[in-house]
Scaffold this motif. Sequence first.
Motif, PDB file in Angstrom:
ATOM      1  N   MET A   1       0.835  -1.205   0.000  1.00 16.98           N
ATOM      2  CA  MET A   1       0.000   0.000   0.000  1.00 16.98           C
ATOM      3  C   MET A   1       0.871   1.257   0.000  1.00 16.98           C
ATOM      4  SD  MET A   1      -2.860   1.179   2.820  1.00 16.98           S
ATOM      5  CE  MET A   1      -1.659   1.245   4.168  1.00 16.98           C
ATOM      6  N   TYR A   2       1.852   1.296   0.900  1.00 17.59           N
ATOM      7  CA  TYR A   2       2.716   2.473   0.973  1.00 17.59           C
ATOM      8  C   TYR A   2       3.539   2.639  -0.305  1.00 17.59           C
ATOM      9  CZ  TYR A   2       1.596   2.870   5.939  1.00 17.59           C
ATOM     10  OH  TYR A   2       0.938   3.034   7.134  1.00 17.59           O
ATOM     11  N   LYS A   3       3.958   1.518  -0.890  1.00 21.08           N
ATOM     12  CA  LYS A   3       4.720   1.596  -2.142  1.00 21.08           C
ATOM     13  C   LYS A   3       3.860   2.201  -3.250  1.00 21.08           C
ATOM     14  CE  LYS A   3       8.510   0.800  -4.447  1.00 21.08           C
ATOM     15  NZ  LYS A   3       9.761   1.486  -4.079  1.00 21.08           N
ATOM     16  N   SER A   4       2.591   1.807  -3.299  1.00 23.24           N
ATOM     17  CA  SER A   4       1.686   2.353  -4.313  1.00 23.24           C
ATOM     18  C   SER A   4       1.443   3.842  -4.119  1.00 23.24           C
ATOM     19  CB  SER A   4       0.341   1.612  -4.275  1.00 23.24           C
ATOM     20  OG  SER A   4       0.493   0.256  -4.630  1.00 23.24           O
ATOM     21  N   MET A   5       1.565   4.303  -2.873  1.00 22.92           N
ATOM     22  CA  MET A   5       1.351   5.720  -2.581  1.00 22.92           C
ATOM     23  C   MET A   5       2.610   6.561  -2.789  1.00 22.92           C
ATOM     24  SD  MET A   5      -1.797   5.708  -1.871  1.00 22.92           S
ATOM     25  CE  MET A   5      -3.045   4.509  -1.422  1.00 22.92           C
ATOM     26  N   GLY A   6       3.704   5.916  -3.219  1.00 22.36           N
ATOM     27  CA  GLY A   6       4.896   6.669  -3.580  1.00 22.36           C
ATOM     28  C   GLY A   6       5.949   6.804  -2.504  1.00 22.36           C
ATOM     29  N   TYR A   7       5.821   6.082  -1.395  1.00 21.83           N
ATOM     30  CA  TYR A   7       6.834   6.173  -0.337  1.00 21.83           C
ATOM     31  C   TYR A   7       8.036   5.300  -0.688  1.00 21.83           C
ATOM     32  CZ  TYR A   7       3.209   8.519   2.307  1.00 21.83           C
ATOM     33  OH  TYR A   7       2.241   9.411   2.705  1.00 21.83           O
ATOM     34  N   SER A   8       9.209   5.704  -0.207  1.00 19.95           N
ATOM     35  CA  SER A   8      10.438   4.985  -0.537  1.00 19.95           C
ATOM     36  C   SER A   8      10.549   3.700   0.269  1.00 19.95           C
ATOM     37  CB  SER A   8      11.660   5.870  -0.259  1.00 19.95           C
ATOM     38  OG  SER A   8      11.826   6.062   1.137  1.00 19.95           O
TER      39      SER A   8
ATOM     40  N   SER B   1      -8.208   6.991   6.348  1.00 23.16           N
ATOM     41  CA  SER B   1      -7.090   7.940   6.436  1.00 23.16           C
ATOM     42  C   SER B   1      -6.360   8.116   5.109  1.00 23.16           C
ATOM     43  CB  SER B   1      -6.094   7.470   7.504  1.00 23.16           C
ATOM     44  OG  SER B   1      -5.350   6.341   7.053  1.00 23.16           O
ATOM     45  N   ILE B   2      -6.577   7.217   4.151  1.00 20.62           N
ATOM     46  CA  ILE B   2      -5.797   7.223   2.906  1.00 20.62           C
ATOM     47  C   ILE B   2      -5.891   8.541   2.131  1.00 20.62           C
ATOM     48  CG2 ILE B   2      -5.643   6.159   0.602  1.00 20.62           C
ATOM     49  CD1 ILE B   2      -6.084   3.443   1.941  1.00 20.62           C
ATOM     50  N   PRO B   3      -7.078   9.143   1.978  1.00 21.11           N
ATOM     51  CA  PRO B   3      -7.113  10.397   1.204  1.00 21.11           C
ATOM     52  C   PRO B   3      -6.546  11.601   1.958  1.00 21.11           C
ATOM     53  CG  PRO B   3      -9.277   9.311   1.281  1.00 21.11           C
ATOM     54  CD  PRO B   3      -8.428   8.694   2.333  1.00 21.11           C
ATOM     55  N   GLY B   4      -6.317  11.477   3.260  1.00 24.11           N
ATOM     56  CA  GLY B   4      -5.902  12.617   4.068  1.00 24.11           C
ATOM     57  C   GLY B   4      -4.458  13.020   3.837  1.00 24.11           C
TER      58      GLY B   4
ATOM     59  N   GLY C   1     -13.626   2.213 -12.222  1.00 21.93           N
ATOM     60  CA  GLY C   1     -12.869   3.438 -12.445  1.00 21.93           C
ATOM     61  C   GLY C   1     -12.258   4.009 -11.182  1.00 21.93           C
ATOM     62  N   TRP C   2     -11.854   3.133 -10.262  1.00 22.87           N
ATOM     63  CA  TRP C   2     -11.271   3.595  -9.005  1.00 22.87           C
ATOM     64  C   TRP C   2      -9.869   4.151  -9.220  1.00 22.87           C
ATOM     65  CZ3 TRP C   2     -12.535  -1.458  -5.869  1.00 22.87           C
ATOM     66  CH2 TRP C   2     -13.900  -1.459  -5.541  1.00 22.87           C
ATOM     67  N   SER C   3      -9.513   5.115  -8.403  1.00 21.53           N
ATOM     68  CA  SER C   3      -8.129   5.579  -8.350  1.00 21.53           C
ATOM     69  C   SER C   3      -7.316   4.586  -7.515  1.00 21.53           C
ATOM     70  CB  SER C   3      -8.058   6.967  -7.717  1.00 21.53           C
ATOM     71  OG  SER C   3      -8.459   6.899  -6.349  1.00 21.53           O
ATOM     72  N   GLU C   4      -5.992   4.779  -7.481  1.00 24.25           N
ATOM     73  CA  GLU C   4      -5.138   3.906  -6.671  1.00 24.25           C
ATOM     74  C   GLU C   4      -5.512   4.006  -5.196  1.00 24.25           C
ATOM     75  OE1 GLU C   4      -1.937   1.044  -6.831  1.00 24.25           O
ATOM     76  OE2 GLU C   4      -3.248   1.980  -8.303  1.00 24.25           O
ATOM     77  N   GLN C   5      -5.832   5.213  -4.746  1.00 23.88           N
ATOM     78  CA  GLN C   5      -6.238   5.392  -3.351  1.00 23.88           C
ATOM     79  C   GLN C   5      -7.526   4.634  -3.048  1.00 23.88           C
ATOM     80  OE1 GLN C   5      -6.528   9.603  -2.579  1.00 23.88           O
ATOM     81  NE2 GLN C   5      -4.355   9.781  -2.057  1.00 23.88           N
ATOM     82  N   GLN C   6      -8.497   4.730  -3.942  1.00 20.32           N
ATOM     83  CA  GLN C   6      -9.776   4.044  -3.720  1.00 20.32           C
ATOM     84  C   GLN C   6      -9.602   2.528  -3.731  1.00 20.32           C
ATOM     85  OE1 GLN C   6     -11.794   6.084  -6.963  1.00 20.32           O
ATOM     86  NE2 GLN C   6     -13.176   7.109  -5.518  1.00 20.32           N
ATOM     87  N   MET C   7      -8.690   2.043  -4.580  1.00 23.62           N
ATOM     88  CA  MET C   7      -8.433   0.604  -4.612  1.00 23.62           C
ATOM     89  C   MET C   7      -7.911   0.124  -3.258  1.00 23.62           C
ATOM     90  SD  MET C   7      -6.056  -2.025  -4.845  1.00 23.62           S
ATOM     91  CE  MET C   7      -4.513  -1.377  -5.477  1.00 23.62           C
ATOM     92  N   TRP C   8      -6.962   0.876  -2.674  1.00 25.59           N
ATOM     93  CA  TRP C   8      -6.404   0.469  -1.382  1.00 25.59           C
ATOM     94  C   TRP C   8      -7.400   0.676  -0.246  1.00 25.59           C
ATOM     95  CZ3 TRP C   8      -2.786  -2.817  -0.697  1.00 25.59           C
ATOM     96  CH2 TRP C   8      -1.816  -2.992  -1.686  1.00 25.59           C
ATOM     97  N   GLN C   9      -8.283   1.636  -0.392  1.00 28.24           N
ATOM     98  CA  GLN C   9      -9.370   1.750   0.582  1.00 28.24           C
ATOM     99  C   GLN C   9     -10.229   0.489   0.557  1.00 28.24           C
ATOM    100  OE1 GLN C   9     -10.910   5.752  -0.695  1.00 28.24           O
ATOM    101  NE2 GLN C   9     -10.903   6.171   1.502  1.00 28.24           N
ATOM    102  N   GLY C  10     -10.475  -0.033  -0.646  1.00 25.49           N
ATOM    103  CA  GLY C  10     -11.236  -1.271  -0.767  1.00 25.49           C
ATOM    104  C   GLY C  10     -10.529  -2.446  -0.123  1.00 25.49           C
ATOM    105  N   VAL C  11      -9.193  -2.514  -0.270  1.00 19.17           N
ATOM    106  CA  VAL C  11      -8.421  -3.605   0.339  1.00 19.17           C
ATOM    107  C   VAL C  11      -8.532  -3.555   1.858  1.00 19.17           C
ATOM    108  CG1 VAL C  11      -6.099  -4.522   0.711  1.00 19.17           C
ATOM    109  CG2 VAL C  11      -6.797  -3.801  -1.585  1.00 19.17           C
TER     110      VAL C  11
END
Length: 565
Positions: free
Chosen positions: A34-41, A93-96, A168-178
């Motif tokens: 999840m964090y990798k998909s959000m762009g964290y190192s 918390s994902i969209p915040g 048509g979910w965004s990456e954030q919405q996909m991880w919210q679903g997970v």
Amino acid sequence: MDKFRRHPFLWVPTLYLAMGIPFNVIMSGTAANMYKSMGYSNSEITIALGSIGLAWSAKPFWAAFLDMYRTKKFFVLLMELVLAALFVGVAMSIPGSGFFQVSLALLWVAAFASSTQDICADGVYLTSLDKPAQAKFAGVQGMCWVSGKVLATGGFIYAMTRLQPVFGWSEQQMWQGVMCSCGAAMLLLFAWHYWYLPTGSVTERPKNFAAVFEDFGHTAVTFFHKRAFWGMMAFVCLYRLGEGLILMEGQLFLRSATAEGGLGLSAGQVSQIDAMFGTGASICGGLLGGWFAGKMGLSRALWIMGLCLNVPHFTYVALSHVAAGGGGASYAFIASMVSIEKFGYGFGMVGNMIYMMQQLAPGRRTMTHYAFATALMNLMLVPTNMISGPLAELLGFSTFFIVVMVASVPSVWAAFKAPFPLKAEEEKISSGESGNANEVITVDDPTRLSAGELLVQKIAGRASMFAILNVLCLLVLDAMFLGRLHGANIAANSGRILYGVIIGCALLKAWLSWKAVSTARAAIAEADARGEKAYRGNARGAIVATLVCGALSVAVLYFGAKMLP
């Protein structure tokens, strides 16, 4: 009807499924993906998630207090509700803007809730089933815990990635679903266990906090009284050294972009490889490893199992060199390499668990001593998980995985040199000798020792206790504060404060070192005067462990100073 509702087939599988989901969400890939998909190192991810493993290592410290209130079933149900709410909280918390900090805080709380659930779930299992039934369902336990891993790191992610383009979910919405799927699973398991989980019993409810502390203190002290203690500790601490470096970073390597030297797989592809191929290979390896250890005997099989755990790490060396060549790798090749590594992991890990059960745990407090051993084993994964990301970023994946292979050498050496102080006949007792068929009277029991042996055992045990506290300071405090320093984005004043805390830890370790060495020397002198040899080695081991910790503490101070902003 009530007898039907309490049949083990109706609650044992779901109980261990409920234990497997949260652990694997936090520690085995879901959160990291999840964090990798959000762009964290990779560095940020491994430092943040690696330290959360402390929650499972600290289980023995509050396990006894849970028996003071209500029932084991009550705490299982409560923790399942808490975990469901926390996973939904992570999703929200994902969209915040403060997602990383908020989600990590929630995962820390979830880790303590999960470890509490583990304590009480194991308690329900052990107090609701007799010995034959426990043996009968032992395989079901493992299979269902692994099924939790399949759902958490594979099934939920794969399902959401398939639904993502449909809705048509965004990456954030996909991880919210997970994360919501994980929460929903825990809620469904809560509802099932409300009706079908037995209550579990408390053999002897503690009267007050003082009674708990007294019992815990006695149990902890006797843990250090085992002969060949430091040889067994070397095995516990070193056996998973190489695997600890690859545990979290391996998946991040699969996800990392090809420009960074990774394989550039999507979250769905990684989850499919992990759930379908990796988990199946791990289960097959575990079954074959158990058969192999039983056929050959653990003392002869252990070093071979150590090789099987570590040699397959070469698969990541091969994958990283293919990635570095820029030509890419086929999905089938990647899945095959990961499956080989997971098969070796499953095969080798069986030896680790059996060794702790047969050599380190037996005694009058077998279950608690086994909990101590597994806690120390898991604790070793905290610094290796945390350092894996920064090390991979510093060296590059190709060199990093070669370092993993080098780090595997001490693991194989520890397996080859592992002591076996308990012979097979010493693990079996008659109820007439102990007065309790559930107790194990070993060669280290006070009833089997002379007055001189008891004295040396006690002094050497005290030295080992000081040395272990030194090790814990290094693994817990130093690892956490160094991780905070490496986290960058901290003010100069904050950095100096953190380094001041590290210096304070160094002073504490210096005092513990003095106590360990002086006490160990007293034990050696007493052993020489009495001609005692069994526990003299424990005192010498405490000195060696203290010297190693001293050298590592100097390294911590040096690298901490280099990290100051």
